[in-house]
Design a protein around this motif. Structure first.
Motif, PDB file in Angstrom:
ATOM      1  N   ILE A  94      87.415  50.153   8.278  1.00 43.46           N
ATOM      2  CA  ILE A  94      87.391  50.543   9.680  1.00 43.46           C
ATOM      3  C   ILE A  94      85.935  50.656  10.102  1.00 43.46           C
ATOM      4  CG2 ILE A  94      88.275  52.140  11.415  1.00 43.46           C
ATOM      5  CD1 ILE A  94      90.427  50.831   9.639  1.00 43.46           C
ATOM      6  N   LYS A  95      85.516  49.751  10.954  1.00 43.69           N
ATOM      7  CA  LYS A  95      84.115  49.649  11.344  1.00 43.69           C
ATOM      8  C   LYS A  95      83.861  50.350  12.672  1.00 43.69           C
ATOM      9  CE  LYS A  95      80.660  46.097  12.458  1.00 43.69           C
ATOM     10  NZ  LYS A  95      80.477  46.554  13.854  1.00 43.69           N
ATOM     11  N   HIS A  96      82.816  51.166  12.719  1.00 41.46           N
ATOM     12  CA  HIS A  96      82.450  51.826  13.966  1.00 41.46           C
ATOM     13  C   HIS A  96      81.940  50.776  14.954  1.00 41.46           C
ATOM     14  CE1 HIS A  96      80.466  54.527  16.801  1.00 41.46           C
ATOM     15  NE2 HIS A  96      81.087  55.533  16.226  1.00 41.46           N
ATOM     16  N   PRO A  97      82.350  50.841  16.239  1.00 45.20           N
ATOM     17  CA  PRO A  97      81.937  49.814  17.206  1.00 45.20           C
ATOM     18  C   PRO A  97      80.426  49.763  17.428  1.00 45.20           C
ATOM     19  CG  PRO A  97      82.997  51.677  18.311  1.00 45.20           C
ATOM     20  CD  PRO A  97      83.241  51.846  16.848  1.00 45.20           C
ATOM     21  N   ASN A  98      79.734  50.855  17.128  1.00 44.72           N
ATOM     22  CA  ASN A  98      78.283  50.880  17.316  1.00 44.72           C
ATOM     23  C   ASN A  98      77.506  50.550  16.047  1.00 44.72           C
ATOM     24  OD1 ASN A  98      78.615  51.615  19.997  1.00 44.72           O
ATOM     25  ND2 ASN A  98      78.531  53.805  19.557  1.00 44.72           N
ATOM     26  N   GLU A  99      78.230  50.261  14.982  1.00 36.14           N
ATOM     27  CA  GLU A  99      77.561  49.870  13.746  1.00 36.14           C
ATOM     28  C   GLU A  99      76.944  48.483  13.921  1.00 36.14           C
ATOM     29  OE1 GLU A  99      76.530  49.919   9.514  1.00 36.14           O
ATOM     30  OE2 GLU A  99      76.725  51.334  11.168  1.00 36.14           O
ATOM     31  N   THR A 100      75.666  48.371  13.617  1.00 34.21           N
ATOM     32  CA  THR A 100      74.972  47.083  13.754  1.00 34.21           C
ATOM     33  C   THR A 100      75.482  46.106  12.709  1.00 34.21           C
ATOM     34  OG1 THR A 100      72.992  48.222  14.558  1.00 34.21           O
ATOM     35  CG2 THR A 100      72.724  45.950  13.786  1.00 34.21           C
ATOM     36  N   ASP A 101      76.042  44.996  13.149  1.00 32.51           N
ATOM     37  CA  ASP A 101      76.641  44.029  12.228  1.00 32.51           C
ATOM     38  C   ASP A 101      75.655  43.587  11.153  1.00 32.51           C
ATOM     39  OD1 ASP A 101      79.031  44.129  13.569  1.00 32.51           O
ATOM     40  OD2 ASP A 101      78.656  42.353  14.779  1.00 32.51           O
ATOM     41  N   GLY A 102      74.422  43.324  11.561  1.00 36.33           N
ATOM     42  CA  GLY A 102      73.437  42.814  10.620  1.00 36.33           C
ATOM     43  C   GLY A 102      73.000  43.808   9.568  1.00 36.33           C
ATOM     44  N   LYS A 103      73.298  45.087   9.767  1.00 37.51           N
ATOM     45  CA  LYS A 103      72.912  46.109   8.801  1.00 37.51           C
ATOM     46  C   LYS A 103      74.072  46.542   7.917  1.00 37.51           C
ATOM     47  CE  LYS A 103      69.142  48.092  11.546  1.00 37.51           C
ATOM     48  NZ  LYS A 103      68.599  49.334  12.174  1.00 37.51           N
ATOM     49  N   SER A 104      75.264  46.075   8.232  1.00 37.73           N
ATOM     50  CA  SER A 104      76.450  46.495   7.492  1.00 37.73           C
ATOM     51  C   SER A 104      76.652  45.656   6.237  1.00 37.73           C
ATOM     52  CB  SER A 104      77.684  46.361   8.394  1.00 37.73           C
ATOM     53  OG  SER A 104      78.869  46.535   7.656  1.00 37.73           O
ATOM     54  N   THR A 105      77.059  46.312   5.151  1.00 36.78           N
ATOM     55  CA  THR A 105      77.370  45.590   3.912  1.00 36.78           C
ATOM     56  C   THR A 105      78.865  45.303   3.781  1.00 36.78           C
ATOM     57  OG1 THR A 105      77.603  47.649   2.632  1.00 36.78           O
ATOM     58  CG2 THR A 105      75.405  46.642   2.720  1.00 36.78           C
ATOM     59  N   VAL A 208      93.518  50.585   0.085  1.00 35.07           N
ATOM     60  CA  VAL A 208      92.396  51.522   0.106  1.00 35.07           C
ATOM     61  C   VAL A 208      91.638  51.336   1.409  1.00 35.07           C
ATOM     62  CG1 VAL A 208      90.376  52.384  -1.149  1.00 35.07           C
ATOM     63  CG2 VAL A 208      92.209  51.227  -2.399  1.00 35.07           C
ATOM     64  N   VAL A 209      91.323  52.445   2.066  1.00 32.24           N
ATOM     65  CA  VAL A 209      90.638  52.415   3.359  1.00 32.24           C
ATOM     66  C   VAL A 209      89.202  52.906   3.189  1.00 32.24           C
ATOM     67  CG1 VAL A 209      90.645  53.233   5.753  1.00 32.24           C
ATOM     68  CG2 VAL A 209      92.818  52.870   4.538  1.00 32.24           C
ATOM     69  N   PHE A 210      88.267  52.163   3.771  1.00 32.62           N
ATOM     70  CA  PHE A 210      86.860  52.556   3.792  1.00 32.62           C
ATOM     71  C   PHE A 210      86.391  52.607   5.239  1.00 32.62           C
ATOM     72  CE2 PHE A 210      87.563  50.595  -0.295  1.00 32.62           C
ATOM     73  CZ  PHE A 210      86.809  51.352  -1.190  1.00 32.62           C
ATOM     74  N   ILE A 211      85.458  53.498   5.529  1.00 31.44           N
ATOM     75  CA  ILE A 211      84.861  53.594   6.858  1.00 31.44           C
ATOM     76  C   ILE A 211      83.477  52.970   6.805  1.00 31.44           C
ATOM     77  CG2 ILE A 211      84.001  55.160   8.642  1.00 31.44           C
ATOM     78  CD1 ILE A 211      86.202  57.126   7.827  1.00 31.44           C
ATOM     79  N   ASP A 212      83.210  52.049   7.715  1.00 30.30           N
ATOM     80  CA  ASP A 212      81.914  51.381   7.771  1.00 30.30           C
ATOM     81  C   ASP A 212      81.165  51.874   9.003  1.00 30.30           C
ATOM     82  OD1 ASP A 212      80.014  49.386   6.784  1.00 30.30           O
ATOM     83  OD2 ASP A 212      80.502  48.304   8.615  1.00 30.30           O
ATOM     84  N   SER A 213      80.177  52.728   8.772  1.00 31.88           N
ATOM     85  CA  SER A 213      79.469  53.358   9.869  1.00 31.88           C
ATOM     86  C   SER A 213      78.244  54.056   9.316  1.00 31.88           C
ATOM     87  CB  SER A 213      80.397  54.381  10.553  1.00 31.88           C
ATOM     88  OG  SER A 213      79.688  55.219  11.431  1.00 31.88           O
ATOM     89  N   THR A 214      77.279  54.365  10.194  1.00 30.01           N
ATOM     90  CA  THR A 214      76.227  55.284   9.752  1.00 30.01           C
ATOM     91  C   THR A 214      76.890  56.633   9.538  1.00 30.01           C
ATOM     92  OG1 THR A 214      75.702  55.961  12.026  1.00 30.01           O
ATOM     93  CG2 THR A 214      74.475  54.078  11.120  1.00 30.01           C
ATOM     94  N   TRP A 215      76.336  57.430   8.661  1.00 29.87           N
ATOM     95  CA  TRP A 215      76.972  58.700   8.329  1.00 29.87           C
ATOM     96  C   TRP A 215      77.015  59.654   9.519  1.00 29.87           C
ATOM     97  CZ3 TRP A 215      80.041  59.401   4.405  1.00 29.87           C
ATOM     98  CH2 TRP A 215      79.952  58.513   3.331  1.00 29.87           C
TER      99      TRP A 215
END
Length: 304
Positions: A94-105, A208-215
């Motif tokens: 689950i990716k946060h909409p404000n997470e920068t795509d280029g910085k996400s792993t 398994v669910v992971f959250i993709d976002s800055t903390w």
């Protein structure tokens, strides 16, 4: 154990005192390559692509290197040169909409294991079976990977479950990220020796669910009512080697691809009681290469 495990105690350079002699040059050499013990596919293609420089993505036209984080497609690297991984359990990120795509792993996982990984952009969250799904996220009620299956069985009241239907995504404006370019979109794809054994299927965990976002942005997603009731699992003993360390956060807060890698390594060892022989090391295929590139740049600049 891989060198990534051995290298954890000292962050951010991820150096392991037990492997370093009193020679300062030896100490510096370990700092340069903290991931050297992983069983990885050859990085020759990435090295060649790096020398060629950034190229245009054939789908969106964006300037990219190695892969397009918007289209989940390879750029300057052929399908045959990138490892394809079959995971024993499906993943939803689950990716946060404000997470920068280029910085996400998170994109690393989708490209390397396309048949088992789905990325949703919040507020799009699928519906989950509470007794067969876990959320990997730290918190006061989180359990260890070792205790995870027991807790799921206690919740379900039985050690066996019929396979639940695939979760249905709520249709929102944000749509799931589609598959990477190297096929294998069939969830059951993979060679016979990659398929999980019948013994490994005898557990209640299905997803398994992971959250993709800055903390600093995770709270909105982690407290969403659709994730409430999921068993939370925390990788309490793992430490990050991520080069984008977030100020004020402990080094047990992992990058998304690190969390995925460690989860499956622990799952195999602690839950399935199987010896680990690098089966999921290639989840760090891109990450380890980029880590090396960043560390070399830092050392050249005298920052590490």
């Amino acid at each position: 154990m891989s060198a990534l495990d051995e290298a954890q105690p000292l962050h951010p350079c991820c150096r392991d005192k037990t492997t370093v002699s009193g020679n300062s040059s030896d100490f510096g050499e370990v700092a340069k390559q903290p991931l050297q013990g992983l069983k990885l596919a050859s990085h020759a293609a990435l090295e060649r692509a790096q020398r060629s420089g950034r190229l245009k993505c054939s789908k969106c036209g964006g300037s990219r290197m190695f892969f397009c984080y918007t289209c989940c497609s390879l750029v300057g690297v052929s399908i045959q040169e990138v490892p394809l991984i079959k995971l024993p359990v499906k993943i939803d990120i689950i990716k946060h909409p404000n997470e920068t795509d280029g910085k996400s792993t998170a994109i690393h996982a989708k490209i390397l294991a396309p048949g088992d990984v789905t990325i949703y952009t919040y507020p799009c969250i699928p519906e989950f079976e509470k007794d067969t799904v876990v959320l990997v996220f730290p918190g006061p009620g989180a359990v260890s990977v070792q205790d995870m299956l027991r807790c799921l069985r206690d919740r379900g009241g039985s050690g066996s479950h019929a396979s639940p239907a695939e979760p249905k995504a709520k249709r929102r404006k944000s749509q799931p990220v589609h598959g990477a370019t190297h096929g294998a979109e069939d969830p059951e794809s993979g060679t016979p020796d990659e398929a999980p054994s019948s013994e490994s299927r005898h557990h209640p965990l299905e997803r398994v669910v992971f959250i993709d976002s800055t903390w600093n942005q995770t709270n909105k997603i982690s407290t969403d009512e659709r994730l409430q009731g999921l068993l939370q699992v925390e990788l309490k003993t793992r430490k990050t080697c991520f080069w984008r360390r977030q100020k004020g956060k402990p080094d047990t807060y992992l990058a998304t691809i690190e969390a995925i890698y460690y989860f499956f390594k622990d799952f195999q060892q602690l839950c399935l009681s199987q010896e680990y022989d690098g089966e999921y090391d290639n989840l760090l295929f891109f990450y380890s290469f980029l880590h090396s590139v960043v560390n070399k740049a830092k050392m050249s600049a005298g920052k590490c």
